[in-house]
Design an enzyme around this catalytic site. Structure first.
Site, PDB file in Angstrom:
ATOM      1  N   GLU A   3       0.823  -1.214   0.000  1.00 10.54           N
ATOM      2  CA  GLU A   3       0.000   0.000   0.000  1.00 10.54           C
ATOM      3  C   GLU A   3       0.852   1.258   0.000  1.00 10.54           C
ATOM      4  OE1 GLU A   3      -3.589  -1.829   2.739  1.00 10.54           O
ATOM      5  OE2 GLU A   3      -1.745  -1.164   3.674  1.00 10.54           O
ATOM      6  N   ASP A  42      -7.615  -5.020   8.500  1.00  3.67           N
ATOM      7  CA  ASP A  42      -7.225  -3.752   7.875  1.00  3.67           C
ATOM      8  C   ASP A  42      -7.099  -3.874   6.360  1.00  3.67           C
ATOM      9  OD1 ASP A  42      -4.981  -5.331   7.803  1.00  3.67           O
ATOM     10  OD2 ASP A  42      -3.613  -3.879   8.706  1.00  3.67           O
TER      11      ASP A  42
HETATM   12  P1  NAD Z   1       2.466 -10.696  13.343  1.00  7.49           P
HETATM   13  O1  NAD Z   1       2.363 -11.638  12.208  1.00  7.49           O
HETATM   14  O2  NAD Z   1       3.805 -10.351  13.901  1.00  7.49           O
HETATM   15  O3  NAD Z   1       1.587 -11.247  14.574  1.00  7.49           O
HETATM   16  C1  NAD Z   1       0.286 -11.730  14.432  1.00  7.49           C
HETATM   17  C2  NAD Z   1       0.020 -12.724  15.556  1.00  7.49           C
HETATM   18  O4  NAD Z   1      -1.355 -13.109  15.514  1.00  7.49           O
HETATM   19  C3  NAD Z   1       0.857 -14.008  15.429  1.00  7.49           C
HETATM   20  O5  NAD Z   1       1.612 -14.206  16.610  1.00  7.49           O
HETATM   21  C4  NAD Z   1      -0.217 -15.107  15.234  1.00  7.49           C
HETATM   22  O6  NAD Z   1       0.151 -16.339  15.822  1.00  7.49           O
HETATM   23  C5  NAD Z   1      -1.423 -14.461  15.905  1.00  7.49           C
HETATM   24  N1  NAD Z   1      -2.716 -15.011  15.498  1.00  7.49           N
HETATM   25  C6  NAD Z   1      -3.139 -15.333  14.230  1.00  7.49           C
HETATM   26  N2  NAD Z   1      -4.399 -15.814  14.290  1.00  7.49           N
HETATM   27  C7  NAD Z   1      -4.780 -15.769  15.597  1.00  7.49           C
HETATM   28  C8  NAD Z   1      -5.974 -16.120  16.282  1.00  7.49           C
HETATM   29  N3  NAD Z   1      -7.019 -16.629  15.642  1.00  7.49           N
HETATM   30  N4  NAD Z   1      -6.035 -15.927  17.640  1.00  7.49           N
HETATM   31  C9  NAD Z   1      -4.965 -15.433  18.313  1.00  7.49           C
HETATM   32  N5  NAD Z   1      -3.795 -15.095  17.705  1.00  7.49           N
HETATM   33  C10 NAD Z   1      -3.711 -15.255  16.373  1.00  7.49           C
HETATM   34  O7  NAD Z   1       1.691  -9.369  12.895  1.00  7.49           O
HETATM   35  P2  NAD Z   1       1.819  -7.894  13.514  1.00  7.49           P
HETATM   36  O8  NAD Z   1       2.895  -7.126  12.847  1.00  7.49           O
HETATM   37  O9  NAD Z   1       1.787  -7.988  15.003  1.00  7.49           O
HETATM   38  O10 NAD Z   1       0.448  -7.278  12.985  1.00  7.49           O
HETATM   39  C11 NAD Z   1      -0.778  -7.715  13.535  1.00  7.49           C
HETATM   40  C12 NAD Z   1      -1.913  -7.221  12.665  1.00  7.49           C
HETATM   41  O11 NAD Z   1      -2.029  -5.796  12.777  1.00  7.49           O
HETATM   42  C13 NAD Z   1      -1.721  -7.493  11.182  1.00  7.49           C
HETATM   43  O12 NAD Z   1      -2.937  -7.998  10.670  1.00  7.49           O
HETATM   44  C14 NAD Z   1      -1.363  -6.143  10.569  1.00  7.49           C
HETATM   45  O13 NAD Z   1      -1.763  -6.049   9.251  1.00  7.49           O
HETATM   46  C15 NAD Z   1      -2.167  -5.235  11.491  1.00  7.49           C
HETATM   47  N6  NAD Z   1      -1.695  -3.854  11.565  1.00  7.49           N
HETATM   48  C16 NAD Z   1      -2.630  -2.867  11.611  1.00  7.49           C
HETATM   49  C17 NAD Z   1      -2.239  -1.551  11.744  1.00  7.49           C
HETATM   50  C18 NAD Z   1      -3.283  -0.486  11.871  1.00  7.49           C
HETATM   51  O14 NAD Z   1      -2.947   0.713  11.824  1.00  7.49           O
HETATM   52  N7  NAD Z   1      -4.520  -0.824  12.074  1.00  7.49           N
HETATM   53  C19 NAD Z   1      -0.880  -1.205  11.783  1.00  7.49           C
HETATM   54  C20 NAD Z   1       0.057  -2.241  11.764  1.00  7.49           C
HETATM   55  C21 NAD Z   1      -0.360  -3.570  11.664  1.00  7.49           C
END
Ligand code: NAD
Length: 351
Positions: free
Chosen positions: A63, A234
């Site tokens: 993005e 997101d």
């Molecule tokens: P990451 O991959 O480091 O961590 C995600 C975690 O979620 C992993 O540890 C995984 O095991 C766990 N997980 C997956 N499915 C699960 C479930 N059903 N129940 C419990 N845990 C589960 O990712 P990250 O960098 O920590 O990012 C997390 C999310 O936040 C991503 O989807 C990313 O796109 C989003 N994000 C959003 C924003 C925003 O501004 N809204 C900003 C950054 C990241």
């Protein structure tokens, strides 16, 4: 060859960003960034805004997030690839640029993988300060990946949270977060189910990563008065909350045209009522109206938050004098002699 002194672009590497965070202190930086975002939300209408531009594939999204005011232009490049983690790569990686609207010249290029985690957490905590019950002290974090400890730190610094309950489908992720938060001053519990983590808490952050319509929380897990901070949904086709939760909640978003495409509310009718958070911050719309209401911040991440983070980092690296100088701009003394500048750089010729 050295860049000409007027043309270099201040550059913040990952290493410099880490130095800066340690100089300022992560908690202080969370408070500073929440204040910068709040300041920019108060002048929301002065920004030229657009939903971010996304390139989707089966495994992720890339993005571009542009925004501008009269003085500065900003964009962030960011990806979201949930499958990356299994390959030893970040799910979310980013860099960003700030430019002068007057000359069009870049005035900052910076890493934004760390900065995105920090600004996302600061944004989440700012939203909770406006929407959660003021006496909130406990939070659950479901999804204990890269964002999790940043979320805990921001809520501690900005909202006064003192207890965090962690759950992840992968116990190794929870163990990592437990280790990292061991000296945070927070009371931290590792939980075996989402239900155990969420029950009785004041605030729930969901920050999981899965490129599907997932159900991280079902309706029966969410109690009256809770504030939900849904961070991981997101992207089109990527949500975390069951629809029934959305129907019971008062929903707050960053920029509705983008959130309707990317947020939890993509599951609802396109005219389902939502409030943009800047209106609450500005006193133009109510936030939480009573202690029993369920409030939901349907976070997707909006370009103004990155703009706030970029302008903050520019000020901070400048005053700390730790920016690197990047030779990014061809800037001959005679602006029309770009060709001559190239010729004079030929090997064997004095420049
Ligand atoms: P990451 O991959 O480091 O961590 C995600 C975690 O979620 C992993 O540890 C995984 O095991 C766990 N997980 C997956 N499915 C699960 C479930 N059903 N129940 C419990 N845990 C589960 O990712 P990250 O960098 O920590 O990012 C997390 C999310 O936040 C991503 O989807 C990313 O796109 C989003 N994000 C959003 C924003 C925003 O501004 N809204 C900003 C950054 C990241």
């Amino acid at each position: 060859m050295q860049p000409s002194p007027r043309a270099y672009v201040p550059f913040v590497s990952v290493d410099t960003m880490m130095q800066l965070v340690h100089r300022i202190g992560l908690r202080q930086m969370m408070r500073d960034l929440a204040a910068c975002i709040e300041e920019d939300f108060l002048r929301w209408t002065s920004f030229d805004k657009t939903p971010r531009v996304a390139a989707h594939s089966d495994v992720g999204v890339i993005e571009l997030m542009p925004v501008a005011d009269d003085a500065l232009y900003a964009f962030k490049y960011v990806n979201g690839h949930p499958k990356n983690m299994k390959d030893g790569l970040q799910t979310v990686a980013a860099f960003g640029l700030l430019a002068d609207m007057n000359t069009g010249y870049p005035v900052l290029l910076t890493e934004m993988t760390l900065l995105t985690a920090i600004r996302t957490a600061a944004m989440s905590a700012l939203a909770a300060r406006h929407l959660a019950r003021p006496e909130s002290r406990t939070m659950a974090i479901v999804g204990n990946g890269a964002q999790a400890e940043f979320q805990a730190t921001a809520f501690q610094a900005v909202c006064g949270i003192d207890t965090v309950r962690l759950y992840d489908i992968d116990p190794a992720a929870t163990a990592k977060a437990m280790r990292n938060l061991a000296h945070s001053g927070l009371t931290v519990h590792a939980c075996h189910t989402a239900e155990e983590a969420v029950e009785g808490t004041d605030i729930v952050t969901t920050c999981t990563a899965d490129k599907q319509f997932a159900t991280i929380l079902t309706d029966n897990l969410v109690g009256s008065g809770q504030h939900l901070n849904a961070v991981g949904g997101d992207c089109p086709g990527k949500t975390e909350l069951h629809q029934d939760i959305l129907r019971r909640s008062e929903i707050f978003v960053e920029y509705a045209p983008q959130t309707r495409i990317e947020g939890e509310i993509q599951q609802l009718d396109p005219d389902h009522p939502v409030t943009e958070l800047w209106q609450v911050v500005s006193g133009l719309a109510p936030g939480r109206s009573n202690a029993r209401q369920i409030t939901l911040f349907d976070s997707v991440g909006f370009a103004i938050e990155d703009f706030s983070a970029l302008r903050y980092i520019k000020e901070q690296v400048q005053s700390a004098g730790i920016e690197e100088k990047l030779d990014l701009l061809a800037d001959p003394e005679d602006p029309r002699d770009l060709f001559g500048m190239l010729q004079r750089a030929a090997p064997g010729l004095a420049a």
